[in-house]
Design an enzyme around this catalytic site. Sequence first.
Site, PDB file in Angstrom:
ATOM      1  N   HIS A 145      -1.295 -15.159   9.028  1.00  0.00           N
ATOM      2  CA  HIS A 145      -2.201 -14.468   9.960  1.00  0.00           C
ATOM      3  C   HIS A 145      -1.490 -14.138  11.254  1.00  0.00           C
ATOM      4  O   HIS A 145      -0.314 -14.467  11.450  1.00  0.00           O
ATOM      5  CB  HIS A 145      -3.460 -15.301  10.221  1.00  0.00           C
ATOM      6  N   CYS A 153      -0.885 -22.992   8.992  1.00  0.00           N
ATOM      7  CA  CYS A 153      -0.711 -21.642   8.450  1.00  0.00           C
ATOM      8  C   CYS A 153       0.640 -21.081   8.880  1.00  0.00           C
ATOM      9  O   CYS A 153       1.400 -21.720   9.611  1.00  0.00           O
ATOM     10  CB  CYS A 153      -1.836 -20.728   8.942  1.00  0.00           C
TER      11      CYS A 153
END
Length: 329
Positions: A145, A153
């Site tokens: 992202h 992440c």
Amino acid sequence: MKRADWLAAVLYFLIALPALQAARAGEAAAEKPLPATTEAALLMKDIVPEAPVYIRVFKEESELEVWKARPNGRYALIKTFPICNWGGTLGPKRTQGDSMSPEGFYGVTPGAMKPDSKYHLAFNIGYPNALDRALGRTGAYIMVHGDCRSVGCFAMSDKLIEEIYAFVRDALAAGEPSVPVHVFPFRMTDANIKRHADNPARDTWGPLKQAYDDFGETREPPKIGMCGKRYVVNSLTPVGMDPNAACPALIGKRLAPLSPRLSRRLAQNDPSLEARGKKMKTAQESSSIYGFFTSLSWGSTTATISAENRPARQSSDASLGAVQPLLGP
């Protein structure tokens, strides 16, 4: 409508306006085409923009590579993107809340795309996969992202996630069922493996090393299977995606097209083998994990190529080191 109700409605709209504008901006970002320079570079290499995509992530180097299929089925490195942040240390993610970024073989499906992510744009890589769950690993929502912030992440800058998102979106829209995302602790060269010899996660890196080396030879994304609570890379004998299933007694490996003569010989020796698949490179007794990476024997079935007739194996480390992306970051 009473004046008080009207004022309340206007006030609510003014308060909600920033969120609505942000949502519209996110939708616009998700629909952006690839940059014109990227499309031009692809076309010059006879690669259509919607060609299948393969993504590799290297944690230690903080790099994400985008590869795309050429007409001959081999993949070309298009671009290497710097990763802003990823979570934890080297090694696989094991539990919810450990802030670790995973390592292993994952994939992005159409339902994993997040155009409305609060981190600008995102897609879910598919952790935990079936093997992770079989090994008791927990956690969820591991994304690539934007916004450059991460607690597990792989976070990119907003500008870069827009281009990466477009690569994945276009490939899925063109029919690629799942974009493979293979996450490595580092570039799996022999020197790096030796440098990390004392890392407690080393015993999980065998299949990742195989996939890295195989791709260095073939430039085709490795085919991943699961059995016996482990990964199997580029198997000759069919291996499914059930990590709890027993592994075949002989698995073998396929990397290059079979000659008709060797294909017939394999079929005569053992009809259960995929003789018309790809060339066997190694085989192993499935009862030995380490044998999977080192054995060159088929036991009672002789189907290997003699050492004097075997072509010299190109160093995958050298070949990968020589690869330059079509475009810079």
